[in-house]
Design a protein around this motif. Structure first.
Motif, PDB file in Angstrom:
ATOM      1  N   ASP A 179      69.447   9.193  -2.185  1.00 58.00           N
ATOM      2  CA  ASP A 179      69.709  10.419  -2.921  1.00 58.00           C
ATOM      3  C   ASP A 179      70.813  10.129  -3.933  1.00 58.00           C
ATOM      4  N   GLU A 185      73.005  11.899  -7.723  1.00 56.86           N
ATOM      5  CA  GLU A 185      73.209  12.963  -8.690  1.00 56.86           C
ATOM      6  C   GLU A 185      72.720  12.498 -10.061  1.00 56.86           C
ATOM      7  N   GLU A 222      69.121  21.275  -6.868  1.00 59.03           N
ATOM      8  CA  GLU A 222      68.640  20.234  -5.962  1.00 59.03           C
ATOM      9  C   GLU A 222      67.128  20.105  -6.106  1.00 59.03           C
ATOM     10  N   TRP A 251      63.719  17.798  -4.667  1.00 62.09           N
ATOM     11  CA  TRP A 251      63.127  16.827  -3.750  1.00 62.09           C
ATOM     12  C   TRP A 251      61.865  16.262  -4.389  1.00 62.09           C
ATOM     13  N   TYR A 273      71.469  17.769 -11.570  1.00 59.76           N
ATOM     14  CA  TYR A 273      70.911  18.101 -10.265  1.00 59.76           C
ATOM     15  C   TYR A 273      71.082  16.949  -9.287  1.00 59.76           C
ATOM     16  N   ILE A 274      70.954  17.281  -8.017  1.00 61.67           N
ATOM     17  CA  ILE A 274      70.916  16.271  -6.955  1.00 61.67           C
ATOM     18  C   ILE A 274      69.456  15.944  -6.709  1.00 61.67           C
ATOM     19  N   HIS A 291      66.835  14.330  -4.284  1.00 64.34           N
ATOM     20  CA  HIS A 291      66.608  13.864  -2.919  1.00 64.34           C
ATOM     21  C   HIS A 291      65.284  13.096  -2.898  1.00 64.34           C
ATOM     22  N   LYS A 298      65.691  23.737  -5.181  1.00 71.90           N
ATOM     23  CA  LYS A 298      66.643  24.742  -4.712  1.00 71.90           C
ATOM     24  C   LYS A 298      67.682  24.943  -5.799  1.00 71.90           C
TER      25      LYS A 298
END
Length: 259
Positions: free
Chosen positions: A60, A62, A161, A163, A185-186, A188, A235
């Protein structure tokens, strides 16, 4: 709807042109304690190489989008390093700040791979990424340029976030939109961990209820998503919105951050 399906087809062909890299990854990643920070933009073939390896390692990280014409994070990179060149990786775990995709790839395998060595298939990329350039062109150069409406807008207070995994065509569409809107964003990674994971969520090679590899990263992801693993999944902690489906996600992002 038709335009969205065209984008899906472009993104799919773009992944095929790259040989499917960025699909599979280790189920047991060596996730760093402090988040890796990648300054990049979706349409760059050099950035794409790094994202493929991050999926292979199932890490994961950023993302700070730096599309052409953007200012926010490009200026941040200028302050951090003295020049605007991408990809640019900040690893606060080791204290490294790295340019050059091959250098970043060696760093990632050294610190977060199983053996500390870069596998041969990732150790000698061609100097000019002709294949990746073809993939970018097939994908309509989406994610390369900043959207004109976001130039003077402040960033949301919290990172979004997302995925997904690098080669997912549906995830690529959302990443392109995030890049063009300069939304950090992050990411994942939800890499395919074994043969049973291959295929779309509703068409996996193994029939019946989906059961993730015990102890793997997907087992943890399933707790977040519910009954099945489906990407992309977004999210937004700024609004409390949670969404599946790339088309719905892009519509939401445009309404929330462009209108």
């Amino acid at each position: 709807m038709l335009l969205h399906q065209l984008k899906v087809a472009q993104a799919l062909l773009s992944g095929v042109a790259e040989g499917g890299r960025g699909t599979n990854g280790t189920p047991y990643p060596k996730q760093p304690e402090k988040a890796l920070k990648l300054y990049e933009f979706e349409g760059s073939p050099y950035c794409r190489r790094v994202r493929e390896v991050l999926t292979t390692l199932n890490l994961d990280y950023e993302v700070y989008p730096c599309p052409k014409g953007a200012k926010k994070y490009r200026l941040e990179v200028q302050k951090l390093s003295g020049k605007q060149q991408f990809p640019f990786l900040v690893d606060d775990n080791t204290g490294d700040r790295l340019y050059e995709s091959q250098q970043i790839i060696h760093h990632l395998f050294k610190h977060y791979g199983k053996t500390g060595q870069t596998p041969k298939k990732y150790a000698n990329y061609p100097k000019i990424p002709y294949v990746a350039y073809v993939g970018t062109l097939i994908n309509g150069a989406q994610g390369v340029w900043v959207h004109r409406k976001v130039i003077h807008r402040d960033a949301p207070s919290q990172l979004l976030e997302l995925w997904g995994f690098e080669a997912s065509p549906y995830t690529r569409i959302v990443r392109s939109a995030l890049s063009e809107m300069e939304l950090a964003y992050i990411f994942h990674n939800v890499a395919k961990e074994r043969w049973q994971d291959q295929g779309l969520a509703v068409m996996r090679l193994r029939p019946g209820k989906y059961v993730p590899l015990k102890g793997g990263k997907r087992e943890q992801v399933l707790k977040i998503m519910g009954n099945n693993i489906q990407v992309p999944y977004l999210k937004d902690p700024n609004t409390g919105v949670e969404l599946f489906e790339s088309e719905k996600i892009v519509k939401y992002l445009k309404k929330q951050y462009l209108s």
